[in-house]
Scaffold this motif. Structure first.
Motif, PDB file in Angstrom:
ATOM      1  N   VAL A 108      -0.811  -1.322  -4.488  1.00 35.12           N
ATOM      2  CA  VAL A 108       0.036  -1.347  -5.678  1.00 35.12           C
ATOM      3  C   VAL A 108       0.172  -2.798  -6.113  1.00 35.12           C
ATOM      4  O   VAL A 108       0.592  -3.653  -5.340  1.00 35.12           O
ATOM      5  CB  VAL A 108       1.430  -0.750  -5.371  1.00 35.12           C
ATOM      6  CG1 VAL A 108       2.352  -0.905  -6.573  1.00 35.12           C
ATOM      7  CG2 VAL A 108       1.306   0.703  -4.942  1.00 35.12           C
ATOM      8  N   ASN A 135      -0.646   6.902  -0.051  1.00 34.04           N
ATOM      9  CA  ASN A 135      -2.020   7.375  -0.223  1.00 34.04           C
ATOM     10  C   ASN A 135      -3.046   6.303   0.122  1.00 34.04           C
ATOM     11  O   ASN A 135      -4.249   6.506  -0.081  1.00 34.04           O
ATOM     12  CB  ASN A 135      -2.248   7.858  -1.663  1.00 34.04           C
ATOM     13  CG  ASN A 135      -1.353   9.033  -2.006  1.00 34.04           C
ATOM     14  OD1 ASN A 135      -1.136   9.919  -1.177  1.00 34.04           O
ATOM     15  ND2 ASN A 135      -0.811   9.023  -3.207  1.00 34.04           N
ATOM     16  N   VAL A 163       0.862  -1.171   0.000  1.00 37.23           N
ATOM     17  CA  VAL A 163       0.000   0.000   0.000  1.00 37.23           C
ATOM     18  C   VAL A 163       0.906   1.230   0.000  1.00 37.23           C
ATOM     19  O   VAL A 163       1.831   1.324   0.805  1.00 37.23           O
ATOM     20  CB  VAL A 163      -0.928  -0.011   1.239  1.00 37.23           C
ATOM     21  CG1 VAL A 163      -1.742   1.259   1.318  1.00 37.23           C
ATOM     22  CG2 VAL A 163      -1.834  -1.230   1.201  1.00 37.23           C
ATOM     23  N   ASN A 164       0.653   2.150  -0.916  1.00 35.64           N
ATOM     24  CA  ASN A 164       1.481   3.354  -0.973  1.00 35.64           C
ATOM     25  C   ASN A 164       1.032   4.368   0.077  1.00 35.64           C
ATOM     26  O   ASN A 164       0.070   4.129   0.805  1.00 35.64           O
ATOM     27  CB  ASN A 164       1.491   3.950  -2.387  1.00 35.64           C
ATOM     28  CG  ASN A 164       0.136   4.466  -2.838  1.00 35.64           C
ATOM     29  OD1 ASN A 164      -0.754   4.775  -2.030  1.00 35.64           O
ATOM     30  ND2 ASN A 164      -0.042   4.560  -4.150  1.00 35.64           N
ATOM     31  N   GLU A 201      -3.305   3.390  -1.351  1.00 36.68           N
ATOM     32  CA  GLU A 201      -3.700   2.642  -2.551  1.00 36.68           C
ATOM     33  C   GLU A 201      -2.873   1.370  -2.683  1.00 36.68           C
ATOM     34  O   GLU A 201      -1.642   1.404  -2.536  1.00 36.68           O
ATOM     35  CB  GLU A 201      -3.478   3.509  -3.797  1.00 36.68           C
ATOM     36  CG  GLU A 201      -4.230   4.819  -3.751  1.00 36.68           C
ATOM     37  CD  GLU A 201      -3.678   5.858  -4.720  1.00 36.68           C
ATOM     38  OE1 GLU A 201      -4.469   6.698  -5.158  1.00 36.68           O
ATOM     39  OE2 GLU A 201      -2.457   5.838  -5.013  1.00 36.68           O
ATOM     40  N   GLN A 248      -2.341  -5.092  -7.901  1.00 36.31           N
ATOM     41  CA  GLN A 248      -3.469  -6.001  -7.715  1.00 36.31           C
ATOM     42  C   GLN A 248      -3.148  -7.357  -8.349  1.00 36.31           C
ATOM     43  O   GLN A 248      -2.843  -7.432  -9.533  1.00 36.31           O
ATOM     44  CB  GLN A 248      -4.718  -5.404  -8.365  1.00 36.31           C
ATOM     45  CG  GLN A 248      -5.964  -6.241  -8.243  1.00 36.31           C
ATOM     46  CD  GLN A 248      -6.602  -6.116  -6.872  1.00 36.31           C
ATOM     47  OE1 GLN A 248      -6.490  -5.088  -6.224  1.00 36.31           O
ATOM     48  NE2 GLN A 248      -7.251  -7.155  -6.442  1.00 36.31           N
TER      49      GLN A 248
END
Length: 138
Positions: free
Chosen positions: A44, A40, A37-38, A42, A46
């Protein structure tokens, strides 16, 4: 730190791990499990082990930096892999070498195959313990 690969133990993976790490008295940083997860929030990569491994190791590196230590001071690393298969070893470690380069934490390590991690889309999680060198003169 003293890193030991005794001849009495298997040497096949000595280019990836160290069997024993002895550290002098030092402060320790315990790095929570890092996932793909970055900053933000999100995900990374999938369904992509390589992309997730790259982000995981980037996150580990950022956590080490925040703790004031370096990859070479990692004394133990645990790599958790969902639905682990033998061919994923090279994928995961290659991603680690891409992130860390020559600074790859050659340390006491465990790679675990797991059924699931904290969220269903997470494929890899890495936690570690690192020594923090005392400031010079202390």
């Amino acid at each position: 730190m003293k890193k030991i690969n005794p001849s009495t133990l298997d040497q096949r993976f000595s280019h990836l791990i160290t069997q024993v790490v002895v550290t002098p008295p030092a402060s320790l940083a315990f790095i929570s499990g890092q996932v793909a997860v970055n900053r933000n929030g999100e995900l990374v990569g999938q369904n992509d082990y390589r992309q997730q491994a790259l982000q995981v190791f980037k996150n580990v590196n950022l956590a080490l930096e925040a703790a004031g230590t370096l990859p070479e001071h990692v004394v133990q690393m645990k790599i958790h892999v969902v639905n682990h298969r033998e061919e994923l070893v090279e994928v995961i470690f290659q991603a680690g070498f891409e992130v860390f380069g020559e600074e790859w934490p050659l340390t006491a390590s465990t790679l675990l195959g797991v059924q699931a991690l904290g969220m269903p889309d997470w494929l890899i999680e890495v936690d570690c313990i690192a020594a923090i060198e005392p400031a010079s003169g202390t």
